[in-house]
Design an enzyme around this catalytic site. Structure first.
Site, PDB file in Angstrom:
ATOM      1  N   ILE A 103      16.882  -2.664 141.099  1.00  0.00           N
ATOM      2  CA  ILE A 103      16.727  -2.467 142.542  1.00  0.00           C
ATOM      3  C   ILE A 103      15.253  -2.298 142.897  1.00  0.00           C
ATOM      4  O   ILE A 103      14.450  -1.878 142.066  1.00  0.00           O
ATOM      5  CB  ILE A 103      17.585  -1.245 142.992  1.00  0.00           C
ATOM      6  N   CYS A 104      14.918  -2.653 144.114  1.00  0.00           N
ATOM      7  CA  CYS A 104      13.609  -2.413 144.722  1.00  0.00           C
ATOM      8  C   CYS A 104      12.520  -3.261 144.060  1.00  0.00           C
ATOM      9  O   CYS A 104      12.585  -4.480 144.084  1.00  0.00           O
ATOM     10  CB  CYS A 104      13.296  -0.915 144.698  1.00  0.00           C
ATOM     11  N   ALA A 105      11.533  -2.632 143.448  1.00  0.00           N
ATOM     12  CA  ALA A 105      10.440  -3.374 142.806  1.00  0.00           C
ATOM     13  C   ALA A 105      10.828  -3.922 141.440  1.00  0.00           C
ATOM     14  O   ALA A 105      10.209  -4.864 140.952  1.00  0.00           O
ATOM     15  CB  ALA A 105       9.214  -2.472 142.672  1.00  0.00           C
ATOM     16  N   TYR A 125      12.866  -5.725 146.707  1.00  0.00           N
ATOM     17  CA  TYR A 125      12.096  -5.182 147.820  1.00  0.00           C
ATOM     18  C   TYR A 125      11.532  -6.371 148.604  1.00  0.00           C
ATOM     19  O   TYR A 125      10.927  -7.277 148.017  1.00  0.00           O
ATOM     20  CB  TYR A 125      10.977  -4.279 147.290  1.00  0.00           C
TER      21      TYR A 125
END
Length: 191
Positions: A103-105, A125
């Protein structure tokens, strides 16, 4: 047989993404282990929250898990990216047919950086979009062929965890966990 999940932690990882995922998977009856990528159990997350990991890398390296999960956070994702032992663990898990979730970066900085899933459709992201060969703008996306789940950021942590539950168990289990939460519009409730 109880499903096994491994959440890796690193200094600088995003605490919301880590803790939300650990919590929701635990609610679903999944056995969750959270482990440091180093030999230090104390993790200082991106906003200064300290988490004490249950295990260190050497204690989980030779164990099998149904899913390996990487929370984001810029510094945490960089630490994941730079851990050769972690990258090897991800490759082995993928070759064994297990799920990798990030998830995210982390989708861009770990999965894309190391070209672990060259043909997979992923999200992450939004500011990392240019790092992806095959981008999906979904809050959470499961590429079934490559067995990789990706999500966008702290506010999509619930979506991310519910998708992991759906894939590991089923939609009914995800719905049961979702029913315990007061979900905002936009998050699949599985009802």
């Amino acid at each position: 047989m109880t499903k096994q999940a491994l959440v890796f932690l690193s200094n600088g990882c995003e605490e919301t993404e880590a803790v939300t995922t650990i919590d929701l998977l635990t609610r679903a009856g999944i056995n969750v282990t959270y482990a440091s990528i180093t030999e230090d159990r104390q993790i200082e997350c991106s906003r200064g929250v300290t988490i004490l990991a249950q295990k260190v890398f050497s204690e989980v390296n030779n164990l099998d898990f149904d899913v390996i999960i990487l929370p984001g956070g810029l510094k945490g994702a960089e630490n994941f990216r730079d851990s050769q032992q972690l990258i090897e663990k991800l490759k082995q898990a993928h070759q064994a047919g297990n799920i990798i979730a990030a998830i995210c970066a982390s989708p861009a900085m770990v999965l894309q950086h190391h070209n672990l899933f060259p043909d997979a459709y992923m999200t992450g992201y939004p500011e990392t979009r240019d790092a992806f060969k095959h981008w999906k703008s979904d809050r959470v996306y499961f590429d079934a062929q490559n067995r990789v789940i990706t999500s966008q950021g702290p506010a999509t942590s619930i979506d991310f965890a519910l998708k992991i539950i759906e894939i590991l168990l089923d939609k009914k289990a995800a719905a049961q966990v979702a029913a315990q939460l007061v979900l905002p519009q936009g998050i699949a409730s599985y009802q």
